[in-house]
Design a protein around this motif. Structure first.
Motif, PDB file in Angstrom:
ATOM      1  N   LEU A  10      -8.522 -51.749 -44.510  1.00 22.96           N
ATOM      2  CA  LEU A  10      -8.629 -52.984 -45.285  1.00 22.96           C
ATOM      3  C   LEU A  10      -7.799 -54.059 -44.602  1.00 22.96           C
ATOM      4  N   ARG A  13      -3.711 -57.027 -48.290  1.00 21.62           N
ATOM      5  CA  ARG A  13      -2.984 -56.312 -49.352  1.00 21.62           C
ATOM      6  C   ARG A  13      -3.658 -56.522 -50.703  1.00 21.62           C
ATOM      7  N   GLN A  16      -6.137 -53.912 -51.148  1.00 20.77           N
ATOM      8  CA  GLN A  16      -5.479 -52.622 -51.331  1.00 20.77           C
ATOM      9  C   GLN A  16      -4.980 -52.441 -52.773  1.00 20.77           C
ATOM     10  N   SER A  22     -10.844 -47.331 -53.793  1.00 18.65           N
ATOM     11  CA  SER A  22     -10.941 -46.042 -53.092  1.00 18.65           C
ATOM     12  C   SER A  22     -12.042 -45.170 -53.681  1.00 18.65           C
ATOM     13  N   THR A  29      -7.821 -45.531 -48.395  1.00 19.45           N
ATOM     14  CA  THR A  29      -7.757 -46.822 -47.718  1.00 19.45           C
ATOM     15  C   THR A  29      -6.377 -47.034 -47.124  1.00 19.45           C
ATOM     16  N   ALA A  30      -6.323 -47.841 -46.078  1.00 16.79           N
ATOM     17  CA  ALA A  30      -5.068 -48.208 -45.441  1.00 16.79           C
ATOM     18  C   ALA A  30      -5.236 -49.589 -44.847  1.00 16.79           C
ATOM     19  N   LEU A  31      -4.152 -50.324 -44.784  1.00 16.15           N
ATOM     20  CA  LEU A  31      -4.201 -51.632 -44.137  1.00 16.15           C
ATOM     21  C   LEU A  31      -4.462 -51.449 -42.650  1.00 16.15           C
TER      22      LEU A  31
END
Length: 165
Positions: A10, A13, A16, A22, A29-31
């Motif tokens: 992603l 933030r 997120q 998710s 998910t992760a930045l």
């Protein structure tokens, strides 16, 4: 939710913080750029906003699938970030409201594939008429609809400045 190694990057933030994302993506998910984001299978951005453009650029640069995410047609109880989406549209080509590029929805509508089944039409009618579902299902909207009687006018609109207008 998928418990495997599927990870979707992603670009923001804000995305997120969406608690349902998710589950919709069926992945963790992760930045992008974070230590967690080493085994991404795709990168998802929000529509054609800056996060969507950043996600598409990052995906193209790293040979990953890009995903465009938008609010679903039945979104939430009310508008705003404090009401997370209950549905989203996930498209690998573009956004349904962006006429500058094609989308999976546009391709589906232009195909010869049968889109309508009688059971689906009946279920949609129940959702809209009997259950009074709408994009935002606020209680005030239901009270207003029931007080209007048989003659109703549907006004289709978006939030001021929304990219789909």
């Amino acid at each position: 939710m998928n418990s495997g190694a599927d990870m979707i990057g992603l670009p923001s933030r804000g995305m997120q913080r969406i608690p349902t994302l998710s589950a919709f993506l069926d992945a963790r998910t992760a930045l992008i750029g974070s230590n967690e984001a080493h085994s991404l299978r795709a990168v998802a951005g929000w529509g054609v906003k800056p996060s969507g453009r950043r996600a598409a650029q990052y995906a193209a640069h790293h040979g990953l699938q890009g995903l465009f995410i938008e609010d679903g047609f039945l979104r939430s109880y009310s508008a705003g970030a404090q009401h997370p989406p209950m549905s989203v549209v996930i498209d690998t080509l573009g956004c349904h409201y962006d006429s500058t590029q094609t989308s999976q929805l546009e391709q589906l509508l232009n195909s010869s594939q049968q889109l309508r089944h009688d059971d689906d039409v009946e279920q949609a009618k129940r959702c809209i008429l009997e259950y009074r579902l709408s994009k935002y299902n606020a209680a005030g909207t239901r009270a207003l609809a029931s007080s209007m009687g048989a003659n109703r006018i549907l006004v289709i609109d978006q939030t001021w400045g929304d990219l789909s207008t």
